[in-house]
Every structure is written in structure tokens, then in C-alpha cells.
Design a protein around this motif. Structure first.
Motif, PDB file in Angstrom:
ATOM      1  N   TYR A 198       8.260   5.079   0.527  1.00 62.51           N
ATOM      2  CA  TYR A 198       8.232   3.621   0.397  1.00 62.51           C
ATOM      3  C   TYR A 198       9.370   2.967   1.174  1.00 62.51           C
ATOM      4  O   TYR A 198       9.208   1.862   1.717  1.00 62.51           O
ATOM      5  CB  TYR A 198       8.259   3.145  -1.058  1.00 62.51           C
ATOM      6  N   ILE A 229       0.522   5.645   5.469  1.00 62.67           N
ATOM      7  CA  ILE A 229      -0.376   5.621   4.303  1.00 62.67           C
ATOM      8  C   ILE A 229      -1.239   6.877   4.280  1.00 62.67           C
ATOM      9  O   ILE A 229      -1.397   7.538   3.238  1.00 62.67           O
ATOM     10  CB  ILE A 229      -1.249   4.347   4.331  1.00 62.67           C
ATOM     11  N   HIS A 230      -1.802   7.213   5.430  1.00 60.47           N
ATOM     12  CA  HIS A 230      -2.659   8.405   5.533  1.00 60.47           C
ATOM     13  C   HIS A 230      -1.888   9.679   5.179  1.00 60.47           C
ATOM     14  O   HIS A 230      -2.322  10.471   4.333  1.00 60.47           O
ATOM     15  CB  HIS A 230      -3.210   8.500   6.963  1.00 60.47           C
ATOM     16  N   SER A 232       0.969   9.970   3.616  1.00 60.30           N
ATOM     17  CA  SER A 232       1.555   9.944   2.269  1.00 60.30           C
ATOM     18  C   SER A 232       0.569  10.452   1.233  1.00 60.30           C
ATOM     19  O   SER A 232       0.957  11.134   0.274  1.00 60.30           O
ATOM     20  CB  SER A 232       1.995   8.528   1.907  1.00 60.30           C
ATOM     21  N   ARG A 233      -0.691  10.128   1.410  1.00 61.65           N
ATOM     22  CA  ARG A 233      -1.704  10.572   0.450  1.00 61.65           C
ATOM     23  C   ARG A 233      -1.902  12.084   0.517  1.00 61.65           C
ATOM     24  O   ARG A 233      -2.073  12.744  -0.506  1.00 61.65           O
ATOM     25  CB  ARG A 233      -3.014   9.822   0.702  1.00 61.65           C
ATOM     26  N   ASN A 236       1.296  13.594  -0.996  1.00 63.34           N
ATOM     27  CA  ASN A 236       1.363  13.385  -2.439  1.00 63.34           C
ATOM     28  C   ASN A 236       0.498  14.397  -3.179  1.00 63.34           C
ATOM     29  O   ASN A 236       0.851  14.874  -4.256  1.00 63.34           O
ATOM     30  CB  ASN A 236       0.918  11.964  -2.783  1.00 63.34           C
ATOM     31  N   TRP A 316      -4.956  -2.357   5.685  1.00 60.81           N
ATOM     32  CA  TRP A 316      -5.684  -1.861   4.518  1.00 60.81           C
ATOM     33  C   TRP A 316      -7.201  -1.851   4.693  1.00 60.81           C
ATOM     34  O   TRP A 316      -7.936  -1.505   3.770  1.00 60.81           O
ATOM     35  CB  TRP A 316      -5.313  -2.677   3.271  1.00 60.81           C
ATOM     36  N   ALA A 335      -3.969  -4.101  -2.592  1.00 59.58           N
ATOM     37  CA  ALA A 335      -4.186  -2.763  -2.017  1.00 59.58           C
ATOM     38  C   ALA A 335      -2.861  -2.024  -1.882  1.00 59.58           C
ATOM     39  O   ALA A 335      -2.774  -0.820  -2.164  1.00 59.58           O
ATOM     40  CB  ALA A 335      -4.869  -2.896  -0.657  1.00 59.58           C
ATOM     41  N   MET A 336      -1.818  -2.725  -1.478  1.00 65.56           N
ATOM     42  CA  MET A 336      -0.493  -2.117  -1.377  1.00 65.56           C
ATOM     43  C   MET A 336      -0.013  -1.656  -2.753  1.00 65.56           C
ATOM     44  O   MET A 336       0.509  -0.541  -2.900  1.00 65.56           O
ATOM     45  CB  MET A 336       0.508  -3.109  -0.777  1.00 65.56           C
ATOM     46  N   TRP A 339      -1.775   1.496  -3.885  1.00 58.25           N
ATOM     47  CA  TRP A 339      -1.240   2.666  -3.179  1.00 58.25           C
ATOM     48  C   TRP A 339       0.115   3.075  -3.753  1.00 58.25           C
ATOM     49  O   TRP A 339       0.379   4.264  -3.955  1.00 58.25           O
ATOM     50  CB  TRP A 339      -1.116   2.332  -1.695  1.00 58.25           C
ATOM     51  N   GLU A 342      -0.413   4.823  -6.917  1.00 58.76           N
ATOM     52  CA  GLU A 342      -0.975   6.141  -6.611  1.00 58.76           C
ATOM     53  C   GLU A 342       0.131   7.146  -6.292  1.00 58.76           C
ATOM     54  O   GLU A 342       0.086   8.307  -6.723  1.00 58.76           O
ATOM     55  CB  GLU A 342      -1.926   5.992  -5.422  1.00 58.76           C
ATOM     56  N   LEU A 343       1.149   6.688  -5.577  1.00 56.03           N
ATOM     57  CA  LEU A 343       2.277   7.568  -5.229  1.00 56.03           C
ATOM     58  C   LEU A 343       3.188   7.837  -6.418  1.00 56.03           C
ATOM     59  O   LEU A 343       3.893   8.843  -6.443  1.00 56.03           O
ATOM     60  CB  LEU A 343       3.101   6.945  -4.105  1.00 56.03           C
TER      61      LEU A 343
END
Length: 389
Positions: A198, A229-230, A232-233, A236, A316, A335-336, A339, A342-343
Motif C-alpha cells: 500500500y 494490483i495484479h 499484489s493479489r 497475497n 479499476w 474498488a480501491m 482491494w 482484500e489485502l
């Protein structure tokens, strides 16, 4: 691109799982006395400390160790390091660790040969160095701050708990080189990993949410955010995924090496708010940014609606056709936020030990900058802190 600007970045990067092999050649460029700066026990547990010591000895260096640099390095710790470095007559500073260690090392570099009090000179008066600057090199173990390729140094005052950053104008403050091996990041606890993610994301936002012209910097920022974003998912779900962690590490460097700030006024108010929270709570930097972000961006969105609409669409992938700018902006922030949840990031400052009775002091400690879409009043700052609780 509007305006006039200069871009120069003298830091040489070595990236990849073999990058430490370049340390010998870099060390040969500097004198015999080296200050080795690092944090807690992680560099020793990982074996990196032993590797670096072996290389330093092989290169014939005299090593003065400055260990125990904390996540929010303090003025007291800086003064301790200055004494050690002066006694050793250091020619070079080698930082081994994350952003805090790199920040600390740059603050040390401008203070070793300076007779003035470093806090007063650099963090109260915001002066530039007037003394010889000791060159710095970095071996990065935690991505996030981009400190390995910029001239920023954040220090916290032990007594007042003010946390202040100084981005130096002198290019000599920037690391001469940085070694980026993604393997070193795999041992990080997950909470530290996501906090760093982040931090990276918000560095980009701080530069993106400013200006109204058609700027190449914004297109670069959107690409960096999408990549982060890609990756990080993936990280994670699987923290040991080398490819994802390598992309995160590379994005962190380019998020704050001044490239995407060119032609931008830049904002940095999330960092100013986050620093105030971090100084009072000693909370992890990336978490403080996360905890104040939604309150801040919701507050300033009405003053920069076109960019927030673009953020929703281009970062997004939200279909904003038929939406008003306000509806699109809110959808992008939602959306942010999803996410971030989610993290597993901190979404409220109260999660970090920040309390209602700290709000007024935090407002006093918040430096107001003027590059974003809204110059905040003290009343607005207080309201944002209250909303973030």
C-alpha cells in the motif's frame, strides 16, 4: 505535459537473484572505512548479514556497525549513529534493510560532517546540506518506500513524536547504487508485505491526484498501479511467488524515484496525515497511510472529479459510461477500498492505537502542502482524522 522540469537520477540499480555479486565492484570505488547500517535480527537470521560481512572483509574494509535501526527511525538513534560514524571516520555508508534503514542512512550521510543539529537544520528549517555528504549504497530487503532510489529521509523526534520527511534537493544524497534481490523479500511477515504494497500504491496516488493536463506521467502511473494490483493479489495468495514479488519490488522503485512526478504538482497530504498518526502511535508506515486514505480521498474528490473518474476507468476497469463524475469517482474509491480489505490493510486509525484524544495534536503536527486538489484547513484536517477513527 505542462510546465518546466529537470530529471536526473544518479542511482545505479542491480536487480535480480544474482545482484549481490556486484557489491565487490561498487565497494572498490570508496575508501576503507564503511558504516554498515541495519535493523533488527532479520538480516542475520536470513544469512544476508554474514554474506555482506564476508564481502566487506574480502574488499579490505574496516567496518563500523550501526545496528537496531527501528521501523520509524528516531532522532536519538540518528545521533547515536553520527557518533559511531564520526569515530570511525567513515568514507561510505552501506544500508542493508528496508526503507527505514535507507532513510536513516541518508539522514546520517548529511549529518556526519555537519556541525549543526540535524533536526533543526533538516527537519525544522528544511535546509540543504552545507557539508560533505557521505556516499550511501543500499541492499534492499523490503520494498515500499522507494528510498533506494530517491533523496528522501524520514525521522521521528523521540520527545515530541513529530515524524517529518525531508526530500533533499542535492543529488549527492541519493544512493550511489542499490541492490534489489526479490529473494530477500520472501522472509517478510505478510503484514509487512501488504503494508509495503500500500505504501507503493499511495506513492503513485500522491503524484497522480494532482494537475489537470494530459500528462505522460499519469499514463505511467496508471500502468504502475495496474501492475501492482495484479501482482499484489498473486503475492497475497502465495507470498513465495517470485515473479509477483519481483514485480512489486520493481514497481516500488519506480513509484518514487521522481520519474512520475515530472510535470506534476503532486499532493502528499496522505503522507502528511499518516506521518502525524505514525509519530504518535509508532504504527507501521504503510498501515497509517491505508488508515487515513479513504477519509482523505473522499474529502478531496469533489475538487478533482475528472481525475477520480479516470482513476475508476483506467485503474479499476469500471465502465463509467452513463455515470456522473461523482458516481464514477465513488465507484473507483469503493474498488480501491475493496482491494485494500482484500489485502488485509488497516482501514481505520483506531486499529493502530490512534484515539480521539490524539486528534488535536495530530492536526498540529500535520504539515499542510499545496500541490493537490484542495489545500486543507486545520478544521478539515481534524474532520478527516475524526472520520478515519
Amino acid at each position: 505535459m505542462l510546465g518546466n522540469f529537470t530529471y536526473c537520477n544518479p542511482t545505479k540499480l542491480y536487480f535480480g537473484d544474482k545482484s549481490l555479486e556486484n557489491l565487490d565492484a561498487e565497494l572498490a570505488k570508496y575508501g576503507p572505512n564503511v558504516a554498515l547500517v541495519y535493523g533488527g535480527g532479520s538480516v542475520k537470521k536470513s544469512g544476508l548479514y554474514d554474506q555482506v560481512i564476508e564481502i566487506l572483509k574480502r574488499c579490505g574494509k574496516n567496518v563500523a556497525e550501526i545496528e537496531g535501526v527501528m521501523p520509524n527511525p528516531t532522532l536519538k538513534k540518528l545521533r547515536e549513529g553520527i557518533e559511531i560514524a564520526r569515530a570511525a571516520k567513515v568514507d561510505f555508508i552501506l544500508a542493508v534493510g528496508g526503507g527505514s534503514v535507507c532513510d536513516y542512512s541518508k539522514a546520517l550521510a548529511v549529518s556526519v560532517n555537519c556541525d549543526d543539529d540535524p533536526w533543526e537544520k533538516y527537519y525544522v528549517r528544511f535546509e540543504e546540506p552545507t557539508c560533505e555528504i557521505v556516499p550511501v549504497g543500499c541492499i534492499l530487503t523490503m520494498p515500499g518506500t522507494g528510498s533506494e532510489m530517491n533523496a528522501g529521509a524520514v525521522i521521528t523526534h523521540d520527545v515530541t513524536r513529530q515524524k517529518i520527511g525531508h526530500v533533499f534537493a542535492d543529488e549527492a544524497v541519493m544512493p550511489r547504487f542499490a541492490i534489489l534481490n526479490p529473494l530477500y523479500t520472501l522472509t517478510l511477515p505478510k503484514r509487512q508485505m501488504v503494508a509495503g504494497i500500500y505504501d507503493i500504491f499511495n506513492h503513485i496516488c500522491e503524484q497522480y491526484f494532482s494537475g489537470e493536463d494530459d500528462s505522460t506521467s499519469d499514463y505511467l502511473s496508471e500502468g504502475l498501479m495496474r501492475s501492482l494490483i495484479h501482482s499484489s493479489r498473486i503475492a497475497n495468495a502465495d507470498p513465495n511467488n517470485y515473479e509477483a514479488r519481483s514485480n512489486i519490488m520493481w514497481t516500488a522503485t519506480w513509484a518514487l524515484n521522481t520519474l512520475i512526478s515530472r510535470g506534476k504538482t503532486t499532493d502528499w497530504m496522505v503522507h502528511m496525515l499518516g506521518h502525524a498518526v505514525g509519530g504518535l502511535t509508532d504504527a507501521t508506515h504503510g498501515m497509517t497511510l491505508a488508515a487515513v486514505s479513504h477519509a482523505y480521498y473522499s474529502h478531496i474528490m469533489p475538487y478533482g472529479l475528472p481525475k477520480f473518474r479516470r482513476f475508476a476507468a483506467n485503474v479499476w476497469d469500471i465502465n463509467v459510461e452513463g455515470m456522473t463524475d461523482e458516481e464514477a469517482g465513488k465507484a473507483g474509491l469503493a474498488a480501491m477500498e475493496a482491494w485494500m480489505r482484500e489485502l488485509g490493510l488497516a482501514m481505520k486509525t483506531s486499529e493502530l492505537g490512534f484515539t480521539a484524544d490524539m486528534v488535536e495534536k495530530a492536526a498540529d503536527y500535520t504539515i499542510v502542502l499545496k500541490g493537490g486538489y484542495k489545500v486543507l484547513t486545520r478544521e478539515e484536517i481534524v474532520e478527516i482524522f475524526k472520520t478515519s477513527l
